[in-house]
Motif scaffolding. Structure first.
Motif, PDB file in Angstrom:
ATOM      1  N   UNK A   4       0.845  -1.207   0.000  1.00 30.17           N
ATOM      2  CA  UNK A   4       0.000   0.000   0.000  1.00 30.17           C
ATOM      3  C   UNK A   4       0.873   1.246   0.000  1.00 30.17           C
ATOM      4  N   UNK A   5       1.915   1.249   0.802  1.00 31.13           N
ATOM      5  CA  UNK A   5       2.816   2.397   0.858  1.00 31.13           C
ATOM      6  C   UNK A   5       3.528   2.612  -0.478  1.00 31.13           C
ATOM      7  N   UNK A   6       3.958   1.526  -1.124  1.00 28.75           N
ATOM      8  CA  UNK A   6       4.635   1.652  -2.415  1.00 28.75           C
ATOM      9  C   UNK A   6       3.690   2.206  -3.466  1.00 28.75           C
ATOM     10  N   UNK A   7       2.461   1.708  -3.509  1.00 30.15           N
ATOM     11  CA  UNK A   7       1.474   2.213  -4.475  1.00 30.15           C
ATOM     12  C   UNK A   7       1.172   3.678  -4.198  1.00 30.15           C
ATOM     13  N   UNK A   8       1.058   4.039  -2.943  1.00 32.67           N
ATOM     14  CA  UNK A   8       0.790   5.426  -2.578  1.00 32.67           C
ATOM     15  C   UNK A   8       1.938   6.341  -2.980  1.00 32.67           C
ATOM     16  N   UNK A   9       3.179   5.879  -2.817  1.00 29.44           N
ATOM     17  CA  UNK A   9       4.328   6.679  -3.244  1.00 29.44           C
ATOM     18  C   UNK A   9       4.301   6.887  -4.748  1.00 29.44           C
ATOM     19  N   UNK A  10       3.960   5.843  -5.498  1.00 28.02           N
ATOM     20  CA  UNK A  10       3.888   5.977  -6.955  1.00 28.02           C
ATOM     21  C   UNK A  10       2.795   6.954  -7.379  1.00 28.02           C
ATOM     22  N   UNK A  11       1.671   6.908  -6.697  1.00 28.79           N
ATOM     23  CA  UNK A  11       0.578   7.849  -7.004  1.00 28.79           C
ATOM     24  C   UNK A  11       1.014   9.279  -6.712  1.00 28.79           C
ATOM     25  N   UNK A  12       1.681   9.481  -5.592  1.00 30.54           N
ATOM     26  CA  UNK A  12       2.130  10.822  -5.217  1.00 30.54           C
ATOM     27  C   UNK A  12       3.165  11.342  -6.203  1.00 30.54           C
ATOM     28  N   UNK A  13       4.108  10.488  -6.591  1.00 33.35           N
ATOM     29  CA  UNK A  13       5.106  10.900  -7.584  1.00 33.35           C
ATOM     30  C   UNK A  13       4.419  11.231  -8.902  1.00 33.35           C
ATOM     31  N   UNK A  14       3.385  10.486  -9.244  1.00 33.43           N
ATOM     32  CA  UNK A  14       2.615  10.773 -10.449  1.00 33.43           C
ATOM     33  C   UNK A  14       1.929  12.128 -10.390  1.00 33.43           C
TER      34      UNK A  14
END
Length: 76
Positions: A4-14
């Motif tokens: 969940x944290x990794x997906x959230x980081x990718x969304x934020x970077x996006x």
């Protein structure tokens, strides 16, 4: 939780990247950059702290200067 944290980081970077691309093209990208920063502050950081300290003893996280001074004097 780690996924969940990794997906959230990718969304934020996006969000932040999209905002900078929009800003570079002359459009208003400040909104997207701001959304990314707010997600980091109010969603990612509390989730990270919760996942990092959920199985720890509360005394390990507390700063108690009296105990710290006592430990320092015992070690010397």
């Amino acid at each position: 939780m780690k996924k969940v944290l990794i997906v959230l980081i990718l969304i934020i970077v996006g969000f932040i990247s999209f905002g900078y691309i929009q800003k570079h093209n002359g459009l208003n990208g400040d909104k997207w950059i701001g959304i990314g920063i707010l997600l980091v502050t109010f969603v990612l950081m509390p989730l990270f702290l919760y996942s990092r300290f959920k199985n720890k003893e509360t005394r390990e996280r507390m700063l108690n200067l009296g105990l710290k001074k006592k430990e320092d004097t015992d070690n010397q």
